[in-house]
Design an enzyme around this catalytic site. Structure first.
Site, PDB file in Angstrom:
ATOM      1  N   PHE A   1       0.842  -1.205   0.000  1.00 14.83           N
ATOM      2  CA  PHE A   1       0.000   0.000   0.000  1.00 14.83           C
ATOM      3  C   PHE A   1       0.882   1.262   0.000  1.00 14.83           C
ATOM      4  CE2 PHE A   1      -2.054   2.739   3.435  1.00 14.83           C
ATOM      5  CZ  PHE A   1      -2.726   3.550   2.529  1.00 14.83           C
TER       6      PHE A   1
ATOM      7  N   ASN B   1       8.429  -9.322  -1.984  1.00 14.37           N
ATOM      8  CA  ASN B   1       8.224 -10.776  -2.125  1.00 14.37           C
ATOM      9  C   ASN B   1       6.734 -11.130  -2.157  1.00 14.37           C
ATOM     10  OD1 ASN B   1       7.426 -10.425   0.504  1.00 14.37           O
ATOM     11  ND2 ASN B   1       8.665 -12.092   1.348  1.00 14.37           N
TER      12      ASN B   1
ATOM     13  N   THR C   1       2.379  -9.757   1.499  1.00 12.68           N
ATOM     14  CA  THR C   1       1.098  -9.052   1.720  1.00 12.68           C
ATOM     15  C   THR C   1       0.847  -8.021   0.616  1.00 12.68           C
ATOM     16  OG1 THR C   1       2.170  -7.381   3.133  1.00 12.68           O
ATOM     17  CG2 THR C   1       1.211  -9.286   4.236  1.00 12.68           C
TER      18      THR C   1
ATOM     19  N   VAL D   1      13.679  -9.623   1.371  1.00 16.04           N
ATOM     20  CA  VAL D   1      14.818  -8.828   1.863  1.00 16.04           C
ATOM     21  C   VAL D   1      15.346  -9.318   3.218  1.00 16.04           C
ATOM     22  CG1 VAL D   1      14.232  -6.757   0.540  1.00 16.04           C
ATOM     23  CG2 VAL D   1      13.338  -7.027   2.877  1.00 16.04           C
TER      24      VAL D   1
ATOM     25  N   LYS E   1      11.578 -11.395  11.213  1.00 10.81           N
ATOM     26  CA  LYS E   1      12.760 -11.485  10.355  1.00 10.81           C
ATOM     27  C   LYS E   1      12.941 -10.248   9.482  1.00 10.81           C
ATOM     28  CE  LYS E   1      13.947 -15.495   8.463  1.00 10.81           C
ATOM     29  NZ  LYS E   1      13.816 -16.814   7.786  1.00 10.81           N
TER      30      LYS E   1
ATOM     31  N   ASN F   1      20.050  -6.174   6.536  1.00  8.00           N
ATOM     32  CA  ASN F   1      20.484  -6.316   5.133  1.00  8.00           C
ATOM     33  C   ASN F   1      20.372  -4.995   4.376  1.00  8.00           C
ATOM     34  OD1 ASN F   1      21.071  -9.051   5.343  1.00  8.00           O
ATOM     35  ND2 ASN F   1      18.975  -9.682   4.838  1.00  8.00           N
TER      36      ASN F   1
ATOM     37  N   TYR G   1       5.596  -7.554  15.988  1.00  8.89           N
ATOM     38  CA  TYR G   1       5.692  -6.358  15.131  1.00  8.89           C
ATOM     39  C   TYR G   1       6.378  -5.223  15.890  1.00  8.89           C
ATOM     40  CZ  TYR G   1       3.908  -2.560  12.080  1.00  8.89           C
ATOM     41  OH  TYR G   1       3.770  -1.471  11.239  1.00  8.89           O
TER      42      TYR G   1
ATOM     43  N   THR H   1      -2.511   4.882   8.659  1.00  6.83           N
ATOM     44  CA  THR H   1      -2.700   5.517   7.351  1.00  6.83           C
ATOM     45  C   THR H   1      -3.594   4.628   6.485  1.00  6.83           C
ATOM     46  OG1 THR H   1      -0.565   6.592   7.584  1.00  6.83           O
ATOM     47  CG2 THR H   1      -1.458   6.430   5.348  1.00  6.83           C
TER      48      THR H   1
ATOM     49  N   ARG I   1      -7.286  -4.210   8.358  1.00  4.82           N
ATOM     50  CA  ARG I   1      -7.243  -2.992   9.178  1.00  4.82           C
ATOM     51  C   ARG I   1      -8.616  -2.330   9.176  1.00  4.82           C
ATOM     52  NH1 ARG I   1      -1.318  -0.852   7.306  1.00  4.82           N
ATOM     53  NH2 ARG I   1      -1.778  -2.066   5.444  1.00  4.82           N
TER      54      ARG I   1
HETATM   55  P1  NAD Z   1       1.535  -3.573   3.149  1.00  3.91           P
HETATM   56  O1  NAD Z   1       1.346  -4.912   3.763  1.00  3.91           O
HETATM   57  O2  NAD Z   1       0.540  -3.094   2.147  1.00  3.91           O
HETATM   58  O3  NAD Z   1       2.966  -3.477   2.455  1.00  3.91           O
HETATM   59  C1  NAD Z   1       4.107  -4.154   2.914  1.00  3.91           C
HETATM   60  C2  NAD Z   1       4.850  -4.716   1.717  1.00  3.91           C
HETATM   61  O4  NAD Z   1       6.073  -5.323   2.159  1.00  3.91           O
HETATM   62  C3  NAD Z   1       4.056  -5.791   0.975  1.00  3.91           C
HETATM   63  O5  NAD Z   1       4.039  -5.523  -0.408  1.00  3.91           O
HETATM   64  C4  NAD Z   1       4.821  -7.074   1.304  1.00  3.91           C
HETATM   65  O6  NAD Z   1       4.679  -8.062   0.304  1.00  3.91           O
HETATM   66  C5  NAD Z   1       6.240  -6.546   1.451  1.00  3.91           C
HETATM   67  N1  NAD Z   1       7.110  -7.427   2.250  1.00  3.91           N
HETATM   68  C6  NAD Z   1       6.881  -7.908   3.496  1.00  3.91           C
HETATM   69  N2  NAD Z   1       7.909  -8.682   3.897  1.00  3.91           N
HETATM   70  C7  NAD Z   1       8.815  -8.671   2.880  1.00  3.91           C
HETATM   71  C8  NAD Z   1      10.093  -9.278   2.681  1.00  3.91           C
HETATM   72  N3  NAD Z   1      10.652 -10.064   3.622  1.00  3.91           N
HETATM   73  N4  NAD Z   1      10.761  -9.059   1.528  1.00  3.91           N
HETATM   74  C9  NAD Z   1      10.214  -8.259   0.570  1.00  3.91           C
HETATM   75  N5  NAD Z   1       9.008  -7.664   0.681  1.00  3.91           N
HETATM   76  C10 NAD Z   1       8.311  -7.869   1.831  1.00  3.91           C
HETATM   77  O7  NAD Z   1       1.656  -2.532   4.353  1.00  3.91           O
HETATM   78  P2  NAD Z   1       1.791  -0.943   4.351  1.00  3.91           P
HETATM   79  O8  NAD Z   1       0.665  -0.387   5.112  1.00  3.91           O
HETATM   80  O9  NAD Z   1       2.058  -0.451   2.981  1.00  3.91           O
HETATM   81  O10 NAD Z   1       3.095  -0.766   5.254  1.00  3.91           O
HETATM   82  C11 NAD Z   1       4.355  -0.453   4.689  1.00  3.91           C
HETATM   83  C12 NAD Z   1       5.362  -0.141   5.775  1.00  3.91           C
HETATM   84  O11 NAD Z   1       4.908   0.982   6.540  1.00  3.91           O
HETATM   85  C13 NAD Z   1       5.580  -1.274   6.764  1.00  3.91           C
HETATM   86  O12 NAD Z   1       6.945  -1.322   7.113  1.00  3.91           O
HETATM   87  C14 NAD Z   1       4.756  -0.877   7.966  1.00  3.91           C
HETATM   88  O13 NAD Z   1       5.264  -1.396   9.160  1.00  3.91           O
HETATM   89  C15 NAD Z   1       4.849   0.640   7.923  1.00  3.91           C
HETATM   90  N6  NAD Z   1       3.693   1.256   8.583  1.00  3.91           N
HETATM   91  C16 NAD Z   1       2.495   1.378   7.948  1.00  3.91           C
HETATM   92  C17 NAD Z   1       1.411   1.948   8.609  1.00  3.91           C
HETATM   93  C18 NAD Z   1       0.076   2.148   7.956  1.00  3.91           C
HETATM   94  O14 NAD Z   1      -0.842   2.666   8.608  1.00  3.91           O
HETATM   95  N7  NAD Z   1      -0.129   1.821   6.696  1.00  3.91           N
HETATM   96  C19 NAD Z   1       1.551   2.350   9.941  1.00  3.91           C
HETATM   97  C20 NAD Z   1       2.781   2.190  10.560  1.00  3.91           C
HETATM   98  C21 NAD Z   1       3.853   1.651   9.864  1.00  3.91           C
HETATM   99  N1  UDP Z   2     -10.882  -2.610  14.685  1.00 10.72           N
HETATM  100  C1  UDP Z   2     -12.258  -2.785  14.745  1.00 10.72           C
HETATM  101  N2  UDP Z   2     -12.854  -3.496  13.750  1.00 10.72           N
HETATM  102  C2  UDP Z   2     -12.164  -4.040  12.709  1.00 10.72           C
HETATM  103  C3  UDP Z   2     -10.762  -3.849  12.657  1.00 10.72           C
HETATM  104  C4  UDP Z   2     -10.149  -3.146  13.670  1.00 10.72           C
HETATM  105  O1  UDP Z   2     -12.934  -2.308  15.652  1.00 10.72           O
HETATM  106  O2  UDP Z   2     -12.797  -4.674  11.840  1.00 10.72           O
HETATM  107  C5  UDP Z   2     -10.239  -1.801  15.731  1.00 10.72           C
HETATM  108  C6  UDP Z   2      -9.019  -2.440  16.384  1.00 10.72           C
HETATM  109  O3  UDP Z   2      -9.380  -3.244  17.479  1.00 10.72           O
HETATM  110  C7  UDP Z   2      -8.230  -1.203  16.806  1.00 10.72           C
HETATM  111  C8  UDP Z   2      -8.566  -0.174  15.727  1.00 10.72           C
HETATM  112  O4  UDP Z   2      -9.764  -0.622  15.104  1.00 10.72           O
HETATM  113  O5  UDP Z   2      -8.687  -0.735  18.050  1.00 10.72           O
HETATM  114  C9  UDP Z   2      -7.485  -0.028  14.670  1.00 10.72           C
HETATM  115  O6  UDP Z   2      -7.179  -1.314  14.201  1.00 10.72           O
HETATM  116  P1  UDP Z   2      -6.216  -1.585  12.955  1.00 10.72           P
HETATM  117  O7  UDP Z   2      -6.141  -3.052  12.770  1.00 10.72           O
HETATM  118  O8  UDP Z   2      -6.642  -0.766  11.799  1.00 10.72           O
HETATM  119  O9  UDP Z   2      -4.787  -1.007  13.379  1.00 10.72           O
HETATM  120  P2  UDP Z   2      -3.994  -0.829  14.763  1.00 10.72           P
HETATM  121  O10 UDP Z   2      -4.069   0.627  15.037  1.00 10.72           O
HETATM  122  O11 UDP Z   2      -4.626  -1.619  15.872  1.00 10.72           O
HETATM  123  O12 UDP Z   2      -2.641  -1.307  14.421  1.00 10.72           O
END
Ligand code: NAD
Ligand code: UDP
Length: 320
Positions: free
Chosen positions: A11, A32, A35, A57, A91, A99, A145, A175, A186
């Site tokens: 995303f 990879n 997700t 990675v 990991k 890495n 996590y 986000t 989410r």
């Molecule tokens: P997402 O699951 O959509 O994207 C994560 C991507 O990483 C996926 O495409 C997945 O295939 C790839 N991936 C996972 N493990 C891998 C590996 N070992 N090698 C190669 N690719 C790998 O999630 P996202 O919301 O886009 O999150 C992206 C990053 O931002 C993450 O590091 C996440 O922890 C961080 N983040 C996101 C949010 C949010 O609200 N979206 C909040 C806090 C942190």
């Molecule tokens: N949540 C919910 N219903 C859902 C999914 C999540 O009520 O179908 C709640 C969850 O328990 C948390 C908040 O919404 O309190 C945000 O959850 P999310 O999984 O989006 O991310 P988090 O902030 O917990 O990492």
């Protein structure tokens, strides 16, 4: 100006690829697909300034062509995903970060780590400034996590202090937006998909817990600015407008025009009760603050999910 983005098929990663391409960078994306989805990159097919490598990675990666930046976004991010893939999450946060730091060092590149508000755990300081050390349960299910990201931050600071690597750490708060998977798990994606399908919205607990939701365009702009700033301590990027999950459900119902009911399900273990970023540092350093409010962001996101649901339904229909 070539940079590497890990998690590029995810995303946030895919939106960042677009942002950097638009700014004239050449981008190497790595993923990879644990997700992520090829769908998030298919609009880039045939472009000469984008190159994709399918790779885990958590295993070392060597690049012949020099990159001047590494943005490490690879990691399952939805609680549903990291509970399904706990070891892979640990990991990619530990070995994967090591890495990618090693790669950045070899290329003398700037490194940016995607960290998270989860480093604050179930916070006892509210809102959360970057100076707060957090309240994390290391042995709870979410620990895979939270602790991986905390380790990743420590490893990034060690490379900065010991090797003099040019590093950035962004602590991303909840986000949402286009390109989230409909089954991502989410809360924003769950609620919009449930509302569009006229299914009950699944409220975990009594829905009084709070989150502060940032629209993807704002988030990506904040990260882009941080990458170009000269600052190595962590920076919160998120929207400080705080809502209960029940309030979010109401906004989604109004913006979709859905008559779905709400159903209460058990609250997940260690679910943080409150979360809201203190963004004073981002405001001061980056001149950044979010522009898109929750209602507007949900309004922009709904057509994307409507389209994805129609695609999924068409695929599921039997061919007669
Ligand atoms: P997402 O699951 O959509 O994207 C994560 C991507 O990483 C996926 O495409 C997945 O295939 C790839 N991936 C996972 N493990 C891998 C590996 N070992 N090698 C190669 N690719 C790998 O999630 P996202 O919301 O886009 O999150 C992206 C990053 O931002 C993450 O590091 C996440 O922890 C961080 N983040 C996101 C949010 C949010 O609200 N979206 C909040 C806090 C942190
Ligand atoms: N949540 C919910 N219903 C859902 C999914 C999540 O009520 O179908 C709640 C969850 O328990 C948390 C908040 O919404 O309190 C945000 O959850 P999310 O999984 O989006 O991310 P988090 O902030 O917990 O990492």
């Amino acid at each position: 100006m070539r940079i590497l983005i890990t998690g590029a098929a995810g995303f946030l990663g895919s939106h960042l690829v677009d942002r950097f391409l638009a700014a004239g960078y050449k981008v190497v994306g790595v993923d990879n697909f644990i997700t992520g989805s090829w769908k998030n990159l298919e609009h880039l097919q045939g472009r000469e300034d984008f190159f994709f490598i399918r790779h885990d990675v958590s295993k070392p990666l060597f690049l012949a062509e020099r990159v001047s930046g590494v943005l490490h976004f690879a990691s399952p991010a939805s609680p549903v995903d990291y509970l399904e893939f706990p070891i892979q999450t640990l990991k990619v946060g530990s070995l994967g970060t090591h890495n990618m730091l090693g790669l950045a060092k070899a290329h003398e590149a700037r490194f940016l780590l995607a960290s998270t508000s989860e480093v604050y755990g179930d916070p006892q300081v509210h809102p959360q400034p970057e100076t707060y050390w957090g309240h994390v349960n290391p042995v709870g299910p979410r620990g895979v996590y939270d602790e991986a990201k905390r380790f990743a931050e420590a490893m990034t600071m060690a490379y900065h202090r010991y090797h003099g690597l040019d590093t950035r750490i962004v602590r991303i708060f909840n986000t949402y937006g286009e390109r989230m998977r409909p089954a991502d798990g989410r809360v924003v994606s769950n609620f919009i998909v449930q509302a569009l399908r006229n299914e009950p919205l699944t409220l975990y607990g009594d829905g009084s817990q709070t989150r502060s939701f940032c629209y993807v365009e704002d988030q990506v702009e904040g990260i882009f600015r941080l990458f170009h700033a000269d600052y190595s301590e962590p920076v919160n990027i998120g929207n400080p407008d705080e809502f209960t999950i029940r309030e979010l459900a109401e906004v989604v119902l109004q913006e979709t025009g859905s008559s779905s009911s709400l159903v209460n399900l058990p609250l997940p273990v260690d679910d943080p009760k409150v979360r809201r970023p203190d963004i004073s540092r981002a405001r001061r350093l980056l001149g950044w603050e979010p522009k898109v409010g929750l209602r507007e962001g949900v309004r922009r996101t709904v057509p994307y999910f409507r389209h994805r649901i129609q695609e999924d339904d068409a695929r599921a229909r039997p061919i007669v």
